[in-house]
Design a protein around this motif. Sequence first.
Motif, PDB file in Angstrom:
ATOM      1  N   ALA A  27      68.059  60.629  33.438  1.00  0.00           N
ATOM      2  CA  ALA A  27      67.482  60.156  31.988  1.00  0.00           C
ATOM      3  C   ALA A  27      66.609  59.048  31.938  1.00  0.00           C
ATOM      4  O   ALA A  27      65.897  58.901  31.048  1.00  0.00           O
ATOM      5  CB  ALA A  27      68.600  60.542  30.955  1.00  0.00           C
ATOM      6  N   ILE A  28      66.894  58.132  33.063  1.00  0.00           N
ATOM      7  CA  ILE A  28      66.257  56.842  32.927  1.00  0.00           C
ATOM      8  C   ILE A  28      64.675  56.920  33.392  1.00  0.00           C
ATOM      9  O   ILE A  28      64.478  57.518  34.304  1.00  0.00           O
ATOM     10  CB  ILE A  28      66.680  55.729  33.839  1.00  0.00           C
ATOM     11  CG1 ILE A  28      68.246  55.548  33.557  1.00  0.00           C
ATOM     12  CG2 ILE A  28      66.025  54.380  34.014  1.00  0.00           C
ATOM     13  CD1 ILE A  28      68.948  54.753  34.681  1.00  0.00           C
ATOM     14  N   PRO A  29      63.808  56.649  32.796  1.00  0.00           N
ATOM     15  CA  PRO A  29      62.263  56.951  32.935  1.00  0.00           C
ATOM     16  C   PRO A  29      61.825  55.996  33.982  1.00  0.00           C
ATOM     17  O   PRO A  29      62.538  55.033  34.360  1.00  0.00           O
ATOM     18  CB  PRO A  29      61.628  56.378  31.488  1.00  0.00           C
ATOM     19  CG  PRO A  29      62.356  55.612  30.840  1.00  0.00           C
ATOM     20  CD  PRO A  29      63.904  56.049  31.184  1.00  0.00           C
ATOM     21  N   ALA A  30      61.040  56.453  35.070  1.00  0.00           N
ATOM     22  CA  ALA A  30      60.629  56.089  36.042  1.00  0.00           C
ATOM     23  C   ALA A  30      59.719  54.727  35.542  1.00  0.00           C
ATOM     24  O   ALA A  30      59.084  54.790  34.736  1.00  0.00           O
ATOM     25  CB  ALA A  30      59.534  56.644  36.947  1.00  0.00           C
ATOM     26  N   GLN A  31      60.145  53.461  36.038  1.00  0.00           N
ATOM     27  CA  GLN A  31      59.459  52.280  35.668  1.00  0.00           C
ATOM     28  C   GLN A  31      58.219  51.938  36.198  1.00  0.00           C
ATOM     29  O   GLN A  31      57.663  52.253  37.554  1.00  0.00           O
ATOM     30  CB  GLN A  31      60.598  51.166  36.104  1.00  0.00           C
ATOM     31  CG  GLN A  31      61.977  51.184  35.457  1.00  0.00           C
ATOM     32  CD  GLN A  31      61.890  51.179  34.169  1.00  0.00           C
ATOM     33  OE1 GLN A  31      61.585  50.321  33.528  1.00  0.00           O
ATOM     34  NE2 GLN A  31      62.450  52.060  33.425  1.00  0.00           N
ATOM     35  N   GLU A  32      57.146  52.131  35.117  1.00  0.00           N
ATOM     36  CA  GLU A  32      55.907  51.684  35.508  1.00  0.00           C
ATOM     37  C   GLU A  32      55.543  50.146  36.334  1.00  0.00           C
ATOM     38  O   GLU A  32      56.199  49.242  35.772  1.00  0.00           O
ATOM     39  CB  GLU A  32      54.775  51.750  34.305  1.00  0.00           C
ATOM     40  CG  GLU A  32      54.671  53.140  33.715  1.00  0.00           C
ATOM     41  CD  GLU A  32      54.085  54.100  34.567  1.00  0.00           C
ATOM     42  OE1 GLU A  32      52.969  53.659  35.226  1.00  0.00           O
ATOM     43  OE2 GLU A  32      54.355  55.186  34.759  1.00  0.00           O
ATOM     44  N   MET A  33      54.725  50.134  37.308  1.00  0.00           N
ATOM     45  CA  MET A  33      54.498  48.881  37.797  1.00  0.00           C
ATOM     46  C   MET A  33      53.604  47.971  37.054  1.00  0.00           C
ATOM     47  O   MET A  33      52.402  48.641  36.363  1.00  0.00           O
ATOM     48  CB  MET A  33      53.837  49.006  39.068  1.00  0.00           C
ATOM     49  CG  MET A  33      53.595  48.057  39.914  1.00  0.00           C
ATOM     50  SD  MET A  33      55.115  46.935  40.416  1.00  0.00           S
ATOM     51  CE  MET A  33      54.839  46.422  41.974  1.00  0.00           C
ATOM     52  N   PRO A  34      54.130  47.068  36.324  1.00  0.00           N
ATOM     53  CA  PRO A  34      53.274  46.054  35.420  1.00  0.00           C
ATOM     54  C   PRO A  34      51.867  45.927  36.236  1.00  0.00           C
ATOM     55  O   PRO A  34      52.152  45.397  37.423  1.00  0.00           O
ATOM     56  CB  PRO A  34      53.908  44.885  35.206  1.00  0.00           C
ATOM     57  CG  PRO A  34      55.449  45.333  35.367  1.00  0.00           C
ATOM     58  CD  PRO A  34      55.221  46.267  36.727  1.00  0.00           C
ATOM     59  N   ALA A  35      50.613  45.885  35.888  1.00  0.00           N
ATOM     60  CA  ALA A  35      49.677  45.696  36.540  1.00  0.00           C
ATOM     61  C   ALA A  35      48.589  44.857  35.795  1.00  0.00           C
ATOM     62  O   ALA A  35      48.713  44.810  34.482  1.00  0.00           O
ATOM     63  CB  ALA A  35      48.819  46.749  36.987  1.00  0.00           C
ATOM     64  N   GLN A  36      47.613  44.034  36.265  1.00  0.00           N
ATOM     65  CA  GLN A  36      46.653  43.270  35.634  1.00  0.00           C
ATOM     66  C   GLN A  36      45.804  44.399  34.984  1.00  0.00           C
ATOM     67  O   GLN A  36      45.574  45.527  35.445  1.00  0.00           O
ATOM     68  CB  GLN A  36      45.571  42.767  36.657  1.00  0.00           C
ATOM     69  CG  GLN A  36      45.935  41.418  37.111  1.00  0.00           C
ATOM     70  CD  GLN A  36      44.939  40.894  37.719  1.00  0.00           C
ATOM     71  OE1 GLN A  36      43.869  40.532  36.975  1.00  0.00           O
ATOM     72  NE2 GLN A  36      44.878  40.741  39.071  1.00  0.00           N
ATOM     73  N   ASP A  37      45.161  44.233  33.896  1.00  0.00           N
ATOM     74  CA  ASP A  37      44.213  44.891  33.057  1.00  0.00           C
ATOM     75  C   ASP A  37      43.194  45.326  34.104  1.00  0.00           C
ATOM     76  O   ASP A  37      42.593  44.634  34.696  1.00  0.00           O
ATOM     77  CB  ASP A  37      43.840  44.132  31.988  1.00  0.00           C
ATOM     78  CG  ASP A  37      42.595  44.686  31.360  1.00  0.00           C
ATOM     79  OD1 ASP A  37      42.653  45.959  30.508  1.00  0.00           O
ATOM     80  OD2 ASP A  37      41.589  44.333  31.234  1.00  0.00           O
TER      81      ASP A  37
END
Lengths: 488, 288
Positions: A27-37
């Motif tokens: 149920a835990i959503p896959a974590q998106e990698m924070p990235a530069q705009d």
Amino acid sequence: MTNESKEFQELVEKQQAGLLKPKDRFAIPAQEMPAQDALGRRSTMSEVALGYTPMQARLEAMRCLQCKNAPCVEGCPVRIRIREFVEAIANGMFQEAITIIKENSLLPAVCGRVCPQEVQCQEKCTVGLKFKDVNQSVSIGRLERFAADLSKGCGAVPAVAPTTGKKVAVIGSGPGGIVVAADTRRAGHEVTVFEAFHKPGGVMVYGIPEFRLPKSIVQEEIDVLSKMGVKIVCNFIVGRTRTIEQLMKEDGFDAVYIGVGAGLPKFMNIEGEHLVGVYSANEYLTRANLMKAYAFGRGADTPIAVSKNVAVLGGGNVAMDAARMAVRLGAENVYLVYRRSEKEMPARIEEVHHAKEEGVRFCTLQSPRRILGDAGGHVVGMECLRYDLGEPDESGRRRPVAIKGSEFVLDVDTVIVAIGNDANPLIQQTTPGLEFNTWGNIVVDDNCKTSMEGVYAGGDIVLGAATVILAMGQGRIAAAAMNQYLAR
Amino acid sequence: MSFKILSKRQLSENVFQVDVQAPLVARARKAGQFVIVSPDPDAGERIPLTIAGANSAQGTIRLIFQRVGKATAQMAELNEGDALGYVAGPLGRPTHIENFGTAVCVGGGIGIAPLLPIAAALKEAGNTVVSILGARTKELLILEEEFRTLSDELIIVTDDGSYGRKAVVTEPLETVCRRSPKPNLAIAIGPTIMMKFCCETTKKFEVPTQVSLNTIMVDGTGMCGGCRVEVGGKTKFVCVDGPEFDGHQVNFDLMMKRMSAYKALEQKAYEAFREHVCKIGLHHKTTI
């Protein structure tokens, strides 16, 4: 307390009490990698992927089912104890996580960033299989990077055994060479690394761009070697400055590791490849990375084409690097020309994704027929053909078949060829007695031992086109064999 | 390792000769090989330069370079006691030396420098050496004394007739090729256009001709492919397949176009540098 952090706290408590069920984990959503705009980063060299926050890392780690048989480990060329390090992260034991990783991998900050995880550990992940989507697998690579980055700057220096009096020469300071140097030095041997360029790091410095792998990370690994007492000699071309035979017979080296990389760029052998504005990806990236061409006129003197429209030929990671570098060097249109479809591209999914976000246009099922030039010999266009996918070939991928009469001209002023490398002939030219195969790759046994006594080899010069992690894996094997050989 | 300059001489307005400490290169180098140098250990351009000579006992190599751009101008600013950023080499395949009989060695401009060790090695192997040296004008002619000492015959030409004969090198080359017996080998090193015409001349007489190419290069070890040339219809890399090739097989026209790739950018870097140095020069009296 926000809802988000409240949920996180609950998960953490369950995890620590051992009450987290597979259902909760799924149920835990896959974590998106924070990235530069995506737009902003088109004009900066700094790293695109920013790394997980501690909360993201723990959430992602809690998605791991802790499978008894740990299929992920099967997919790892160096057999990192993935299940254990991921559990440590889930429990917030970050230091323990990095200690576990370092048992098997010397360069986690590098591998976390550049390994093709989706065809290695993450391909086998049960979570990904459950969702029938490799993108839903636990992001092992990002977790590896997270753990490695936390220990950045406090680079612990591995203990070195009492001196053995034996001398080891490591040729090439890329990922394989670094591993061999560290492992043989740990055993107490006197180790010298020889690098042909003026800076150590090999492909991680001249090839992989800053926006994907910051140079400071590589430098830190090199610094650790120096602190361990490894001698690093730059501007030294083994085969030319000294031959392997001279190193062993005259300079007193007892064992040698050859990790020189592939380094002889392939071209398409089509008309127009000698025109001004046609580069190998090696040249383009070396000028841009190692020689800092992006700072031309601002402290650097290495010129590079000032391009408006760029075509990059190929579909691998190097092609993505070159295309994204061209974007950053100011090209208005960058086309990635690949003769198969996107599905067959060997590049990492993340690189493909980033390239598209940055505006690189994917021209799949197309291949150049000739490059067109003006009277001055400058590129003014590229004639291409369109392709269809036919029957699978020996590689299992569907063979592209040219569509008759589909010629068209792509308006470009620069062409970057990124279709791989042949074996560099330098060692072969200068080392009689060393066995090579038909393609010029060094022949080795299961222990990476060559046909010459005391000489070992690994990485691209043995495997053809490989990856950082495969080079590291071979380095590990070779170093163990060398230590054993030297202990006789 | 410090690549210290032990001696420096200005051979003409823009040509400099330095003896640089590089003991391993001095020991390993053979005629025809080159090094990659840079005035700056960190950034800067990597410049390929053919080794003009070496003293292995002293551990030095001799480099002769022409001030044409920023990096070479920076090098020209260095004096005895200063050090180059780095010297990497020797690179390239050595010249194949044997006793061919008579060898005619043609050098033009700065190309006379890389020709010197080859001519010397050919002489030492027992060849009769006929040297033809060409320069635009008398002041730009270098290494005349060295060639006079080693050659069995020395012919000098200048474009403006200020020294030797007023001619281009192909003229005496044709005369030498007409002799009976004709020379067994020709070596031509100089501007691309000169090598092209030398090869056209010797081809008529079927005199085997070697040329040494100095193309654009980054690493010098085969990795970048920037130095590629077409030889006999095939792509060759000057750094690992050369720098010497059968001149009759080289596509000089293609090569000349590739050599011009960065002219505008190089000019820009050089001008910015000159402006910078001139400003400094107001205080330090250094001018270029």
